[in-house]
Design a protein around this motif. Structure first.
Motif, PDB file in Angstrom:
ATOM      1  N   PRO A 196       0.790  -1.237   0.000  1.00 30.71           N
ATOM      2  CA  PRO A 196       0.000   0.000   0.000  1.00 30.71           C
ATOM      3  C   PRO A 196       0.818   1.282   0.000  1.00 30.71           C
ATOM      4  O   PRO A 196       0.358   2.310   0.496  1.00 30.71           O
ATOM      5  CB  PRO A 196      -0.791  -0.122   1.301  1.00 30.71           C
ATOM      6  N   PHE A 197       2.032   1.225  -0.546  1.00 24.65           N
ATOM      7  CA  PHE A 197       2.930   2.379  -0.494  1.00 24.65           C
ATOM      8  C   PHE A 197       3.037   3.043  -1.865  1.00 24.65           C
ATOM      9  O   PHE A 197       3.158   2.362  -2.886  1.00 24.65           O
ATOM     10  CB  PHE A 197       4.321   1.958  -0.021  1.00 24.65           C
ATOM     11  N   CYS A 198       3.019   4.370  -1.875  1.00 25.37           N
ATOM     12  CA  CYS A 198       3.097   5.138  -3.117  1.00 25.37           C
ATOM     13  C   CYS A 198       4.129   6.251  -2.983  1.00 25.37           C
ATOM     14  O   CYS A 198       4.418   6.707  -1.872  1.00 25.37           O
ATOM     15  CB  CYS A 198       1.749   5.778  -3.448  1.00 25.37           C
ATOM     16  N   ARG A 199       4.645   6.693  -4.127  1.00 27.76           N
ATOM     17  CA  ARG A 199       5.511   7.882  -4.113  1.00 27.76           C
ATOM     18  C   ARG A 199       4.668   9.129  -3.884  1.00 27.76           C
ATOM     19  O   ARG A 199       5.106  10.087  -3.253  1.00 27.76           O
ATOM     20  CB  ARG A 199       6.269   8.003  -5.434  1.00 27.76           C
ATOM     21  N   THR A 200       3.443   9.124  -4.406  1.00 25.56           N
ATOM     22  CA  THR A 200       2.502  10.223  -4.208  1.00 25.56           C
ATOM     23  C   THR A 200       1.104   9.641  -4.291  1.00 25.56           C
ATOM     24  O   THR A 200       0.888   8.621  -4.955  1.00 25.56           O
ATOM     25  CB  THR A 200       2.683  11.320  -5.278  1.00 25.56           C
ATOM     26  N   LYS A 201       0.151  10.257  -3.591  1.00 24.02           N
ATOM     27  CA  LYS A 201      -1.226   9.777  -3.596  1.00 24.02           C
ATOM     28  C   LYS A 201      -1.999  10.485  -4.698  1.00 24.02           C
ATOM     29  O   LYS A 201      -2.200  11.711  -4.653  1.00 24.02           O
ATOM     30  CB  LYS A 201      -1.885  10.056  -2.242  1.00 24.02           C
ATOM     31  N   CYS A 202      -2.424   9.744  -5.716  1.00 24.68           N
ATOM     32  CA  CYS A 202      -3.160  10.339  -6.825  1.00 24.68           C
ATOM     33  C   CYS A 202      -4.522  10.828  -6.341  1.00 24.68           C
ATOM     34  O   CYS A 202      -5.161  10.181  -5.501  1.00 24.68           O
ATOM     35  CB  CYS A 202      -3.333   9.336  -7.954  1.00 24.68           C
ATOM     36  N   SER A 203      -4.981  11.933  -6.886  1.00 26.10           N
ATOM     37  CA  SER A 203      -6.219  12.543  -6.390  1.00 26.10           C
ATOM     38  C   SER A 203      -7.449  11.677  -6.638  1.00 26.10           C
ATOM     39  O   SER A 203      -8.438  11.774  -5.909  1.00 26.10           O
ATOM     40  CB  SER A 203      -6.417  13.925  -7.033  1.00 26.10           C
TER      41      SER A 203
END
Length: 408
Positions: free
Chosen positions: A26-33
């Motif tokens: 569940p890890f991301c570089r950025t959270k998409c809107s």
């Protein structure tokens, strides 16, 4: 593809099927809107603790399955690492996940092994590690080949990044590639969407997934759209009718290019359908690990068709070891699932096979519903096979709701 039904039981005889395994990262570089998944940006210090917990859960499978009232085979023919962005993990962490799986399951030599990747995370070292781990399928979260559209929802890549990643993957021998696209992004027009679809076709990826933007309260963009605001470029999102037209156009163009629609959101060249995802739609057994991970197994006790269980959708709750949520699937619920999952597939459902599985009364209970949908053009029937029409696929949720209350 032939019209499908559940593969777990045929003519009253239990048929043990190979497992599919899913691992949530569940890890991301950025959270998409637009994202409404249980994923977010976390400190890398959390990664190792999370991987250790997932590996411990994999090692505890026999006890967990017994507690949930299920049964499994140890043979695995599909593995899927999804997210989030699994490739944000360190190489050693990725390798540990795969090693732990291989130590606890019998992974077939021809297993389909998929990993989801955000364009720009596939360094040469990562690709080499994926090869060592046996990954033979990569799903790239492209969403749009128009840089302005990708940037407006928080994606960190551009069109060139996608092309570079595909070149590197193919050079490494990983040619089974899926490209995700989303219809209805901010700033999207008929012309820009046509460009993204044609770019997907030109790349000749054997698989594509096309989604319509979901408007709900589980994403920042969705909440802003519901509120009628302007943050996250919400006022540049095309309306629902335009989004539906974009989806239908993609269906037509991909089909014409030999990338045939086999499920509401999925398209593939022949033999490149996602074997793992087909398990979900045909009710084959699968085990899932990590945050917000959902499993389904045949039940070990009589009177119950299957058991479903899921982990917490919060990272803290999962790592803390909060209990699983368990649901028994009765024969009536299994019948409902057979209809609303099977009808997602373009090949549809064979009603004779449904009757063989659940009895003639099961068909009778839904006959009026089926006739109603055929009459209004949301479904078509050819002999014993029923399937959704293109319009039916657009309104699939409304169709599926009618199969939740069988009368028999």
């Amino acid at each position: 593809m032939q019209p499908l039904l559940t593969a777990s039981r045929q003519s009253g005889i239990i048929v043990e099927m190979p497992l599919g395994l899913y691992v949530s990262v569940p890890f991301c570089r950025t959270k998409c809107s637009y994202c409404n998944f249980a994923s977010d940006v976390f400190s890398r210090s959390v990664f190792q603790r999370y991987v250790e917990r997932v590996c411990a859960d994999i090692e505890r499978v026999p006890e967990t399955v017994a507690q949930m009232g299920g049964r499994i085979e140890r043979v695995v023919d599909s593995i899927y690492l999804g997210g989030g962005t699994p490739t944000v993990l360190d190489i050693t962490q990725l390798q540990r996940l795969f090693v732990t799986i291989s130590q606890n399951f019998e992974v077939q030599p021809d297993a389909e092994i998929t990993i989801e990747c955000a364009p720009g995370t596939l360094t040469p070292a990562v690709i080499e590690a994926l090869q060592r781990c046996g990954v033979n399928r990569v799903s790239l979260g492209v969403q749009s080949f128009v840089d302005q559209e990708a940037a407006s929802v928080g994606r960190l890549h551009n069109r060139k990044t996608v092309h570079d990643d595909i070149v590197r993957l193919r050079a490494a021998g990983i040619t089974n590639i899926n490209l995700d696209l989303i219809a209805g992004l901010p700033h999207q027009t008929v012309d820009s969407w046509t460009f993204s679809v044609e770019e997907t076709i030109a790349i000749q990826a054997p698989h594509a997934s096309v989604y319509m933007l979901e408007v709900d309260e589980d994403s920042r963009l969705g909440r802003e759209l519901i509120a009628g605001g302007t943050r996250y470029h919400a006022h540049f999102v095309p309306d629902e009718d335009v989004t539906a037209d974009l989806y239908l156009m993609a269906c037509e163009r991909l089909e014409a290019a030999g990338v045939a629609q086999y499920e509401i959101s999925n398209f593939a060249q022949q033999v490149y359908e996602s074997r793992h995802n087909l398990k979900y739609w045909t009710r084959q057994p699968y085990l899932a690990f990590g945050v917000d991970a959902h499993s389904m197994l045949p039940a070990s006790e009589g009177g119950v068709e299957a058991v479903r269980f899921s982990t917490p959708d919060s990272l803290d709750a999962y790592v803390a070891g909060d209990p699983l949520n368990r649901t028994q699937v009765s024969p009536a619920a299994a019948l409902e699932e057979t209809f609303f999952l099977g009808l997602r597939l373009t090949c549809g459902l064979n009603l004779r096979r449904v009757a063989a599985e659940f009895g003639e009364d099961a068909i009778a209970g839904f006959s009026e519903t089926i006739a109603d949908f055929v009459r209004v053009g949301l479904m078509e029937r050819q002999g014993d096979v029923i399937r959704l029409t293109p319009q039916g696929r657009l309104l699939s949720n409304e169709v599926f709701e009618r199969f939740l209350c069988p009368v028999f």
